[in-house]
Write an enzyme that holds these catalytic residues in place. Structure first.
Site, PDB file in Angstrom:
ATOM      1  N   CYS A 104       0.822  -1.214   0.000  1.00  0.00           N
ATOM      2  CA  CYS A 104       0.000   0.000   0.000  1.00  0.00           C
ATOM      3  C   CYS A 104       0.854   1.261   0.000  1.00  0.00           C
ATOM      4  CB  CYS A 104      -0.961   0.014   1.183  1.00  0.00           C
ATOM      5  SG  CYS A 104      -0.211   0.499   2.746  1.00  0.00           S
ATOM      6  N   ASP A 337       4.534  26.709  14.622  1.00  0.00           N
ATOM      7  CA  ASP A 337       4.164  25.346  14.224  1.00  0.00           C
ATOM      8  C   ASP A 337       3.773  25.344  12.738  1.00  0.00           C
ATOM      9  OD1 ASP A 337       3.415  22.705  14.142  1.00  0.00           O
ATOM     10  OD2 ASP A 337       1.518  22.989  15.204  1.00  0.00           O
ATOM     11  N   CYS A 370       7.386  19.578  11.203  1.00  0.00           N
ATOM     12  CA  CYS A 370       7.083  18.291  10.568  1.00  0.00           C
ATOM     13  C   CYS A 370       8.042  18.018   9.419  1.00  0.00           C
ATOM     14  CB  CYS A 370       5.630  18.249  10.093  1.00  0.00           C
ATOM     15  SG  CYS A 370       5.184  19.555   8.930  1.00  0.00           S
TER      16      CYS A 370
END
Length: 415
Positions: A104, A337, A370
């Site tokens: 996947c 962030d 991130c």
């Protein structure tokens, strides 16, 4: 080394030093498309070997392994290859828990022991900070880890709310034609059987509407700060709620918030950090590029009776100037962030103001990232040109078994 000069991994990798110390190299490889190689380093979901000074990136290989691989792409200084067979396995290789691993495309680190996953991600963060930003942190904090989500290994994208509520999972179904009566019946049966919420998206994601059940609610809670966050499935939220709670607590602890402090929350989203910060400080200003997310943050502040302590407005932070930052005024603490693109314009604006001897720069900044590459770039700017020190960094294993690296960094100005 064995008789052929190939180094072997003698112990499980659990620390950053071991990732380097336990790995050797071997350049005795042929030039055929299918070759044997010894793996001498690893980075997320691929490892490296060397052949006549050329780096070979081999997907799914691990350090210390001898493997058979097939080259799929050749460049002047490197090549990319697929793993064909593991001839000698690493001690950190484990059996992937999902039968669809490698098919996947998700959860690409399932074949790596969890402790080693965490160590690899921390090494990637440190490597990026040095090679891109030319900075080293004074302290490497223990990673924030946990496996509550990983045990289930979700690969369908859906929104997850508070598990104490019925129908706490929401699925967004994009439809290209009006539903028939049979469609509606089958969707309702599916929602009742699992149970989930069904949202329908006809055009844009922000136009998605709740279809069934009509009274379903979607929210997550931050009990430590007495905050409940209603959200829509198209809102950006952290799906790993236990890790999100720890991350917020860690960020606020690092900022060392006092009741008198004014705090700036950049890229604030729906208020994930803003509202907990408002519980601890005098006032918080949240800035977000999307007006729809600003509206959601305003609603959440009112819902939690924090609208008197918070202010929100929309601004494209990728175009932040020194004049913008000066106009925002002085804040004691900042929390940043950003998405994967990072916050370089913000960092550059702080550099300009520092060089102009502006007196309103924050004493402490917590940067949640991130993308370790853009974090490293921005930290380099703040350290080398804005007068900050990189006091502490660590990783947050928000998405176990994936190559996603979430990080937290504390930057401070010398007093």
């Amino acid at each position: 080394m064995d008789a052929k000069g190939v180094a072997r991994l003698s112990a499980p990798i659990t620390t950053i030093d071991q990732l380097d110390d336990n790995c050797g190299s071997d350049d005795a490889m042929t030039a055929f498309d299918t070759e044997n190689g010894f793996i001498d380093d690893v980075s997320l979901d691929q490892a490296t070997s060397h052949n006549h000074k050329k780096v070979i990136f081999i997907r799914d290989a691990l350090p210390g392994e001898t493997v058979l691989y097939q080259t799929v792409r050749r460049k002047k200084n490197f090549a990319e290859a697929n793993l064909i067979q593991v001839l000698k396995a690493s001690s950190i290789r484990t059996q992937p828990p999902c039968p669809y691993f490698g098919v996947c495309g998700g959860c690409s680190m399932q074949h790596i022991d969890h402790q080693a996953q965490v160590a690899i991600k921390l090494k990637v963060l440190e490597d990026n900070l040095w090679h891109i930003g030319r900075v080293k942190a004074a302290q490497i904090m223990p990673p924030i880890v946990g496996l509550p989500i990983a045990a289930q290994i979700p690969q369908i994208e859906f929104a997850v709310g508070d598990r104490s509520l019925p129908h706490y999972i929401a699925l967004v179904v994009r439809i290209l034609a009006p539903l028939t009566m049979d469609d509606e019946t089958r969707l309702k049966q599916f929602a009742d059987n699992h149970p989930v919420q069904i949202w329908l998206q006809i055009k844009n994601p922000e136009d998605a509407q709740l279809f069934y059940p009509p009274a379903a609610k979607l929210c997550y809670t931050l009990p430590e700060f007495s905050v409940t966050m209603p959200f829509k499935p198209i809102d950006f939220t952290q799906v790993n709620h236990p890790i999100n709670r720890v991350m917020i607590r860690k960020a606020i602890t690092l900022l060392d918030i006092a009741p008198s402090h004014r705090v700036l929350d950049l890229f604030c989203g729906i208020g994930n950090f803003t509202l907990p910060l408002a519980r601890k400080s005098h006032a918080v200003v949240g800035i977000e590029g999307s007006q729809s997310l600003v509206d959601r943050a305003l609603d959440n502040a009112k819902f939690n009776q924090l609208d008197d302590h918070t202010t929100f407005f929309a601004k494209n932070l990728f175009e932040t100037s020194a004049e913008d930052v000066a106009q925002w005024g002085a804040f004691d603490r900042w929390l940043i962030d950003p998405p994967r693109e990072g916050a370089y314009a913000v960092a550059k604006a702080l550099s300009i103001l520092h060089q102009a001897r502006f007196q309103g720069l924050p004493e402490k900044i917590v940067y949640i990232s991130c993308n370790p590459a853009t974090l490293a770039r921005d930290c380099g700017e703040l350290v080398h040109h804005a007068g900050y020190q990189l006091t502490a960094v660590s990783t947050i294993n928000m998405f176990p078994h994936t190559s996603h690296v979430e990080s937290i960094a504390l930057l401070t100005r010398p007093t």
